[in-house]
Design a protein around this motif. Structure first.
Motif, PDB file in Angstrom:
ATOM      1  N   ASP A 129     -11.926  17.056 -23.185  1.00  0.00           N
ATOM      2  CA  ASP A 129     -10.816  17.242 -23.974  1.00  0.00           C
ATOM      3  C   ASP A 129     -12.298  17.798 -25.242  1.00  0.00           C
ATOM      4  N   ARG A 130     -13.151  17.470 -25.455  1.00  0.00           N
ATOM      5  CA  ARG A 130     -14.140  17.557 -25.686  1.00  0.00           C
ATOM      6  C   ARG A 130     -14.355  19.522 -25.988  1.00  0.00           C
ATOM      7  N   LEU A 131     -14.168  19.968 -24.610  1.00  0.00           N
ATOM      8  CA  LEU A 131     -14.654  21.392 -24.544  1.00  0.00           C
ATOM      9  C   LEU A 131     -13.942  22.040 -24.758  1.00  0.00           C
ATOM     10  N   ALA A 132     -12.827  21.712 -24.815  1.00  0.00           N
ATOM     11  CA  ALA A 132     -11.463  22.244 -24.873  1.00  0.00           C
ATOM     12  C   ALA A 132     -11.125  22.692 -26.633  1.00  0.00           C
ATOM     13  N   ALA A 133     -11.682  21.112 -27.472  1.00  0.00           N
ATOM     14  CA  ALA A 133     -12.035  21.090 -29.086  1.00  0.00           C
ATOM     15  C   ALA A 133     -12.754  21.859 -29.427  1.00  0.00           C
ATOM     16  N   MET A 134     -14.114  22.562 -28.411  1.00  0.00           N
ATOM     17  CA  MET A 134     -14.887  23.565 -28.898  1.00  0.00           C
ATOM     18  C   MET A 134     -14.151  24.611 -29.083  1.00  0.00           C
ATOM     19  N   ASP A 135     -13.309  24.916 -28.386  1.00  0.00           N
ATOM     20  CA  ASP A 135     -12.293  26.530 -28.894  1.00  0.00           C
ATOM     21  C   ASP A 135     -13.275  27.495 -28.648  1.00  0.00           C
ATOM     22  N   VAL A 136     -14.051  27.857 -27.134  1.00  0.00           N
ATOM     23  CA  VAL A 136     -15.002  28.800 -27.192  1.00  0.00           C
ATOM     24  C   VAL A 136     -14.434  28.903 -25.773  1.00  0.00           C
ATOM     25  N   PRO A 137     -13.883  30.355 -25.036  1.00  0.00           N
ATOM     26  CA  PRO A 137     -13.535  30.293 -24.622  1.00  0.00           C
ATOM     27  C   PRO A 137     -14.258  29.837 -22.948  1.00  0.00           C
ATOM     28  N   ALA A 138     -15.548  30.717 -23.423  1.00  0.00           N
ATOM     29  CA  ALA A 138     -17.212  30.211 -22.203  1.00  0.00           C
ATOM     30  C   ALA A 138     -17.601  28.979 -22.711  1.00  0.00           C
ATOM     31  N   GLY A 139     -17.151  28.762 -21.312  1.00  0.00           N
ATOM     32  CA  GLY A 139     -17.737  27.255 -21.984  1.00  0.00           C
ATOM     33  C   GLY A 139     -18.275  26.461 -20.513  1.00  0.00           C
ATOM     34  N   VAL A 140     -19.412  25.538 -20.485  1.00  0.00           N
ATOM     35  CA  VAL A 140     -19.639  24.888 -19.563  1.00  0.00           C
ATOM     36  C   VAL A 140     -19.885  23.399 -19.744  1.00  0.00           C
ATOM     37  N   VAL A 141     -20.543  23.237 -18.376  1.00  0.00           N
ATOM     38  CA  VAL A 141     -20.509  20.723 -18.425  1.00  0.00           C
ATOM     39  C   VAL A 141     -21.476  21.055 -17.542  1.00  0.00           C
ATOM     40  N   ALA A 142     -22.513  20.850 -18.141  1.00  0.00           N
ATOM     41  CA  ALA A 142     -23.783  19.929 -16.735  1.00  0.00           C
ATOM     42  C   ALA A 142     -24.046  19.076 -17.318  1.00  0.00           C
ATOM     43  N   GLY A 143     -24.586  18.320 -16.216  1.00  0.00           N
ATOM     44  CA  GLY A 143     -24.887  16.922 -15.601  1.00  0.00           C
ATOM     45  C   GLY A 143     -25.026  15.925 -15.007  1.00  0.00           C
ATOM     46  N   ASP A 144     -25.708  14.653 -15.321  1.00  0.00           N
ATOM     47  CA  ASP A 144     -25.444  13.897 -14.331  1.00  0.00           C
ATOM     48  C   ASP A 144     -24.159  12.525 -14.222  1.00  0.00           C
ATOM     49  N   LEU A 145     -22.818  13.530 -13.326  1.00  0.00           N
ATOM     50  CA  LEU A 145     -22.540  12.593 -13.304  1.00  0.00           C
ATOM     51  C   LEU A 145     -22.041  11.832 -12.646  1.00  0.00           C
ATOM     52  N   ASN A 146     -22.959  11.227 -11.608  1.00  0.00           N
ATOM     53  CA  ASN A 146     -23.345  10.083 -10.873  1.00  0.00           C
ATOM     54  C   ASN A 146     -21.649   9.733  -9.840  1.00  0.00           C
ATOM     55  N   ASP A 147     -21.141  10.956  -9.952  1.00  0.00           N
ATOM     56  CA  ASP A 147     -20.437  10.694  -9.255  1.00  0.00           C
ATOM     57  C   ASP A 147     -20.452  11.699  -7.744  1.00  0.00           C
ATOM     58  N   GLU A 148     -19.833  12.036  -6.167  1.00  0.00           N
ATOM     59  CA  GLU A 148     -20.311  12.940  -5.513  1.00  0.00           C
ATOM     60  C   GLU A 148     -19.074  14.146  -5.509  1.00  0.00           C
ATOM     61  N   PRO A 149     -19.308  15.223  -4.979  1.00  0.00           N
ATOM     62  CA  PRO A 149     -17.606  16.240  -5.038  1.00  0.00           C
ATOM     63  C   PRO A 149     -16.754  15.251  -5.063  1.00  0.00           C
ATOM     64  N   ASP A 150     -16.480  14.225  -3.810  1.00  0.00           N
ATOM     65  CA  ASP A 150     -15.194  13.645  -3.216  1.00  0.00           C
ATOM     66  C   ASP A 150     -14.907  12.968  -4.366  1.00  0.00           C
ATOM     67  N   GLY A 151     -15.337  12.618  -5.199  1.00  0.00           N
ATOM     68  CA  GLY A 151     -15.151  10.901  -6.070  1.00  0.00           C
ATOM     69  C   GLY A 151     -14.083  11.784  -7.309  1.00  0.00           C
ATOM     70  N   ARG A 152     -13.260  10.153  -7.753  1.00  0.00           N
ATOM     71  CA  ARG A 152     -12.943  10.761  -8.121  1.00  0.00           C
ATOM     72  C   ARG A 152     -12.875  11.878 -10.172  1.00  0.00           C
ATOM     73  N   ALA A 153     -14.300  11.612 -10.817  1.00  0.00           N
ATOM     74  CA  ALA A 153     -14.500  11.461 -11.904  1.00  0.00           C
ATOM     75  C   ALA A 153     -15.191  13.310 -11.703  1.00  0.00           C
ATOM     76  N   PHE A 154     -16.142  13.581 -10.916  1.00  0.00           N
ATOM     77  CA  PHE A 154     -16.013  14.678  -9.924  1.00  0.00           C
ATOM     78  C   PHE A 154     -15.013  16.038 -10.171  1.00  0.00           C
ATOM     79  N   SER A 155     -14.045  15.094  -9.069  1.00  0.00           N
ATOM     80  CA  SER A 155     -12.960  16.611  -9.044  1.00  0.00           C
ATOM     81  C   SER A 155     -11.929  16.392 -10.463  1.00  0.00           C
ATOM     82  N   ARG A 156     -11.719  15.726 -10.919  1.00  0.00           N
ATOM     83  CA  ARG A 156     -10.932  15.385 -12.524  1.00  0.00           C
ATOM     84  C   ARG A 156     -11.825  17.020 -13.825  1.00  0.00           C
ATOM     85  N   LEU A 157     -13.072  16.850 -13.017  1.00  0.00           N
ATOM     86  CA  LEU A 157     -14.129  17.355 -13.903  1.00  0.00           C
ATOM     87  C   LEU A 157     -13.930  19.620 -12.801  1.00  0.00           C
ATOM     88  N   ALA A 158     -13.849  19.596 -11.618  1.00  0.00           N
ATOM     89  CA  ALA A 158     -13.722  20.609 -10.491  1.00  0.00           C
ATOM     90  C   ALA A 158     -12.324  20.376 -10.554  1.00  0.00           C
TER      91      ALA A 158
END
Length: 266
Positions: free
Chosen positions: A162-191
């Motif tokens: 939601d925050r990334l969408a609100a920044m209103d810039v087509p080119a965007g990136v999220v980077a960080g420690d997700l505390n989740d692996e790719p098959d986890g719900r949070a990681f999957s939600r982002l991906a």
């Protein structure tokens, strides 16, 4: 690893030197090197940490677990100087996430965002900035460190989107420690909404935690469709990055990505 990631792995760069260097193209697009790094509040070997960061030659560093207590600004500034970077935003004001950049980046705006607090759990926040490279290549950046608790972590992933969408810039990136692996719900939600850099264009090595015997990929760089991922992974073997420094610097391995950011339309 999933079938999709296995297929992407066939395109992995042959050598660490193959990751593109920073540059601005004649058409106004920009190749930007972005590093995501959990620095464990600078409790480890800060000289090794600075050597790793400098060797990666990043334009942007998304830090997690930046200093946030006594004299935190002084410690953040010292890290920036040691890494030949400047402070942009975050730290204690974002409860840990922080953004540093090279002088190549022009900071158009920045904001630290506190996420809703669950009593008894660590308060989480986001460091956010819109950076411009060259005349018009604009990149929205979010540095995040998601919760250790699965339910809260999943909700926070939605807030990041939601925050990334609100920044209103087509080119965007999220980077960080997700505390989740790719098959986890949070990681999957982002991906599900963004492109997972390692899955799209794997480069270097995959797992990020713990730094001494990495078994899990819980740190990631994810980008919007407007960003072309040119390579993404742990920079083990990159010239100047030694295994000893990676192990000594902190308890996570960094993720380095080369991203092509388009020029502004019109």
């Amino acid at each position: 690893m999933s079938t999709a990631a296995e297929g992407a792995g066939e395109n992995r760069s042959a050598t660490p030197e193959d990751l593109p260097a920073s540059r601005t193209e004649p058409d106004g697009s920009a190749v930007v090197r972005l590093l995501s790094y959990n620095v464990r509040s600078l409790r480890d070997d800060t000289e090794a940490l600075a050597r790793v960061i400098r060797a990666c030659a990043p334009d942007v560093v998304c830090v997690q677990e930046a200093p946030r207590f006594f004299r935190w600004r002084k410690h953040a500034a010292r890290l920036a100087r040691a890494a030949d970077l400047v402070y942009v935003t975050g730290g204690a004001t974002a409860t840990g996430p922080m953004i540093l950049s090279s002088l190549r980046a022009h900071v158009e705006r920045s904001e630290d965002v506190l996420l809703p607090h669950t009593p008894g759990l660590h308060r989480r926040g986001l460091a956010t900035a819109v950076l411009r490279f060259g005349p018009s290549a604009r990149l929205a950046v979010i540095s995040c460190h998601l919760s250790l608790v699965e339910k809260e972590r999943y909700a926070q992933a939605g807030m990041v989107l939601d925050r990334l969408a609100a920044m209103d810039v087509p080119a965007g990136v999220v980077a960080g420690d997700l505390n989740d692996e790719p098959d986890g719900r949070a990681f999957s939600r982002l991906a599900g909404e963004l492109r997972d850099g390692w899955a799209v264009r794997p480069w270097g090595e995959e797992n990020t935690s713990p730094s001494r015997e990495p078994r899990k990929r819980i740190d990631a760089v994810l980008a919007t469709g407007a960003v072309e991922v040119l390579g993404c992974g742990v920079p083990a073997g990159l010239p100047g990055v030694t295994g000893a420094d990676l192990r000594a610097a902190t308890d996570h391995l960094p993720v380095l990505a080369a991203l092509r950011v388009p020029p502004a339309a019109g």
